[in-house]
Design a protein around this motif. Structure first.
Motif, PDB file in Angstrom:
ATOM      1  N   LEU A 169       0.827  -1.210   0.000  1.00 13.02           N
ATOM      2  CA  LEU A 169       0.000   0.000   0.000  1.00 13.02           C
ATOM      3  C   LEU A 169       0.864   1.265   0.000  1.00 13.02           C
ATOM      4  CD1 LEU A 169      -2.877  -0.913   2.505  1.00 13.02           C
ATOM      5  CD2 LEU A 169      -2.822  -1.176   0.013  1.00 13.02           C
ATOM      6  N   GLU A 170       1.957   1.226   0.747  1.00 11.01           N
ATOM      7  CA  GLU A 170       2.856   2.378   0.786  1.00 11.01           C
ATOM      8  C   GLU A 170       3.560   2.597  -0.549  1.00 11.01           C
ATOM      9  OE1 GLU A 170       5.612   2.237   4.004  1.00 11.01           O
ATOM     10  OE2 GLU A 170       4.053   2.113   5.548  1.00 11.01           O
ATOM     11  N   GLU A 171       3.728   1.512  -1.293  1.00 10.79           N
ATOM     12  CA  GLU A 171       4.422   1.616  -2.573  1.00 10.79           C
ATOM     13  C   GLU A 171       3.510   2.129  -3.679  1.00 10.79           C
ATOM     14  OE1 GLU A 171       6.821  -1.190  -5.819  1.00 10.79           O
ATOM     15  OE2 GLU A 171       6.009  -2.081  -3.982  1.00 10.79           O
ATOM     16  N   THR A 172       2.218   1.772  -3.610  1.00 16.47           N
ATOM     17  CA  THR A 172       1.354   2.135  -4.731  1.00 16.47           C
ATOM     18  C   THR A 172       0.176   3.023  -4.336  1.00 16.47           C
ATOM     19  OG1 THR A 172       2.018   0.067  -5.809  1.00 16.47           O
ATOM     20  CG2 THR A 172       0.214   1.259  -6.808  1.00 16.47           C
ATOM     21  N   PRO A 173      -0.967   2.490  -3.855  1.00 15.40           N
ATOM     22  CA  PRO A 173      -2.120   3.387  -3.733  1.00 15.40           C
ATOM     23  C   PRO A 173      -1.953   4.487  -2.694  1.00 15.40           C
ATOM     24  CG  PRO A 173      -2.598   1.298  -2.677  1.00 15.40           C
ATOM     25  CD  PRO A 173      -1.303   1.121  -3.422  1.00 15.40           C
ATOM     26  N   LEU A 174      -1.142   4.235  -1.651  1.00 18.89           N
ATOM     27  CA  LEU A 174      -0.964   5.238  -0.601  1.00 18.89           C
ATOM     28  C   LEU A 174       0.473   5.742  -0.555  1.00 18.89           C
ATOM     29  CD1 LEU A 174      -3.146   3.605   2.207  1.00 18.89           C
ATOM     30  CD2 LEU A 174      -3.782   5.408   0.599  1.00 18.89           C
ATOM     31  N   SER A 175       1.158   5.671  -1.681  1.00 14.17           N
ATOM     32  CA  SER A 175       2.532   6.154  -1.746  1.00 14.17           C
ATOM     33  C   SER A 175       2.588   7.654  -1.450  1.00 14.17           C
ATOM     34  CB  SER A 175       3.123   5.896  -3.130  1.00 14.17           C
ATOM     35  OG  SER A 175       4.358   6.561  -3.281  1.00 14.17           O
ATOM     36  N   PRO A 176       3.458   8.079  -0.539  1.00 16.23           N
ATOM     37  CA  PRO A 176       3.526   9.508  -0.236  1.00 16.23           C
ATOM     38  C   PRO A 176       4.319  10.324  -1.249  1.00 16.23           C
ATOM     39  CG  PRO A 176       5.031   8.282   1.177  1.00 16.23           C
ATOM     40  CD  PRO A 176       4.275   7.256   0.376  1.00 16.23           C
ATOM     41  N   ASN A 177       5.181   9.662  -2.018  1.00 17.09           N
ATOM     42  CA  ASN A 177       6.125  10.414  -2.847  1.00 17.09           C
ATOM     43  C   ASN A 177       6.078  10.131  -4.341  1.00 17.09           C
ATOM     44  OD1 ASN A 177       7.399  11.725  -0.570  1.00 17.09           O
ATOM     45  ND2 ASN A 177       8.284   9.732  -0.077  1.00 17.09           N
ATOM     46  N   ASP A 178       5.517   9.000  -4.739  1.00 16.34           N
ATOM     47  CA  ASP A 178       5.553   8.628  -6.152  1.00 16.34           C
ATOM     48  C   ASP A 178       4.567   9.492  -6.949  1.00 16.34           C
ATOM     49  OD1 ASP A 178       5.648   7.453  -8.647  1.00 16.34           O
ATOM     50  OD2 ASP A 178       5.501   5.390  -7.912  1.00 16.34           O
ATOM     51  N   VAL A 179       5.090  10.342  -7.797  1.00 14.39           N
ATOM     52  CA  VAL A 179       4.235  11.261  -8.552  1.00 14.39           C
ATOM     53  C   VAL A 179       3.446  10.538  -9.646  1.00 14.39           C
ATOM     54  CG1 VAL A 179       5.687  13.258  -8.112  1.00 14.39           C
ATOM     55  CG2 VAL A 179       6.139  11.840 -10.123  1.00 14.39           C
ATOM     56  N   LYS A 180       3.799   9.304  -9.919  1.00 12.55           N
ATOM     57  CA  LYS A 180       3.089   8.548 -10.948  1.00 12.55           C
ATOM     58  C   LYS A 180       1.782   7.942 -10.412  1.00 12.55           C
ATOM     59  CE  LYS A 180       7.243   7.286 -13.563  1.00 12.55           C
ATOM     60  NZ  LYS A 180       8.070   6.156 -14.081  1.00 12.55           N
ATOM     61  N   ILE A 181       1.629   7.935  -9.117  1.00 13.31           N
ATOM     62  CA  ILE A 181       0.403   7.398  -8.526  1.00 13.31           C
ATOM     63  C   ILE A 181      -0.687   8.461  -8.613  1.00 13.31           C
ATOM     64  CG2 ILE A 181      -0.675   6.405  -6.473  1.00 13.31           C
ATOM     65  CD1 ILE A 181       1.563   4.711  -7.724  1.00 13.31           C
ATOM     66  N   LEU A 231      -8.290   6.101   0.484  1.00 14.89           N
ATOM     67  CA  LEU A 231      -8.456   6.715   1.801  1.00 14.89           C
ATOM     68  C   LEU A 231      -9.928   6.762   2.209  1.00 14.89           C
ATOM     69  CD1 LEU A 231      -5.967   9.707   1.426  1.00 14.89           C
ATOM     70  CD2 LEU A 231      -5.710   7.783   3.012  1.00 14.89           C
ATOM     71  N   ASP A 232     -10.780   7.075   1.258  1.00 17.45           N
ATOM     72  CA  ASP A 232     -12.205   7.250   1.543  1.00 17.45           C
ATOM     73  C   ASP A 232     -12.872   5.965   2.012  1.00 17.45           C
ATOM     74  OD1 ASP A 232     -14.586   8.912   1.547  1.00 17.45           O
ATOM     75  OD2 ASP A 232     -15.232   7.762  -0.196  1.00 17.45           O
ATOM     76  N   ILE A 233     -12.444   4.841   1.488  1.00 19.34           N
ATOM     77  CA  ILE A 233     -13.118   3.567   1.803  1.00 19.34           C
ATOM     78  C   ILE A 233     -12.362   2.737   2.838  1.00 19.34           C
ATOM     79  CG2 ILE A 233     -14.138   3.483  -0.503  1.00 19.34           C
ATOM     80  CD1 ILE A 233     -12.053   1.404  -1.284  1.00 19.34           C
TER      81      ILE A 233
END
Length: 246
Positions: A142-154, A163-165
């Motif tokens: 989750l940190e790598e893709t949907p909730l990645s804080p830094n990856d601008v490609k996400i 986050l909503d669900i």
């Protein structure tokens, strides 16, 4: 391993406009996946591209929802060794294809994501959330893709929906019995906390904070007593609005 997934006959059938052909392909896929203890990341990504466009071809809302639930039902048939790689490939595919999803098709993919968040929590909840290594491994996904804080490609749209669900689906799977599993709950919230602190986008950090401020979380931690009974007492029949009096 040779690219078995690419060469399997059901892959091309997944995007067929014929419902019967698609259903047969999903049955074949379920049988194939349940027998595998290892699938390469490349093959999983090819597989998910086929699954993505399988849903793309489905137009009727009722059938879209059924197909999304069918796709989510693949998760419990997987061998444990490939479940997290399979889920990781799902998120990477959604991130990669997100920009192609026009407004008329977006709802069905949002529903698919909800189904997969739910299915992933059910996988983690096996044996009463006892496998901490499994949970931490998926939190890293989750940190790598949907909730990645830094990856601008996400895509931020995918971040917002996840986050909503998140708490809703956690409640469906885990209920409110978290007081004895507070450590596990905090691990599950870890990617959101990291996103709130390290997110590049201010609006994303704010959305993460709103998730962390969900009123259910302090109740689950035992920090706040649910005040349903108090609300019912305060809002009894005597306080009901009876319309405008003459």
């Amino acid at each position: 391993m040779a690219s078995e997934t690419q060469n399997s006959p059901f892959i091309k059938s997944l995007t067929s406009s014929d419902k019967e052909i698609r259903d047969q392909a999903l049955d074949s896929l379920r049988t194939y996946l349940s027998s595998r203890t290892e699938i390469s990341e490349l093959d999983l990504m090819k597989l998910w591209k086929g699954l993505f466009y399988c849903l793309w071809m489905q137009d009727k809302p009722v059938h879209q929802q059924r197909l999304s639930k069918d796709l989510a039902s693949l998760v419990p048939t997987l061998q444990p060794a490939i479940t997290i790689p399979f889920l990781a490939a799902f998120w990477k595919t959604m991130a990669r294809e997100w920009g192609q999803i026009e407004a008329l098709r977006m709802d069905k993919y949002l529903f698919l994501i909800r189904q997969y968040v739910n299915a992933s929590f059910k996988f983690l909840a096996q044996n009463d959330w006892a496998d901490k290594a499994r949970i931490e491994s998926y939190m890293a996904v989750l940190e790598e893709t949907p909730l990645s804080p830094n990856d601008v490609k996400i895509p931020n749209g995918m971040r917002y929906h996840a986050l909503d669900i998140y708490v809703d689906e956690l409640e469906k799977v885990g209920g409110g019995d978290w007081e004895k599993k507070k450590e596990t709950l905090e691990i599950l919230l870890g990617p959101i906390k990291k996103l709130q602190k390290e997110g590049r986008d201010k609006t994303v950090r704010k959305a993460a904070q709103e998730t962390l401020d969900d009123e259910r979380l302090p109740i689950w931690r035992g920090e706040k007593v649910q005040d349903t009974e108090m609300e019912e007492g305060e809002g009894g029949t005597d306080d009901e609005w009876g319309g405008i009096e003459d």
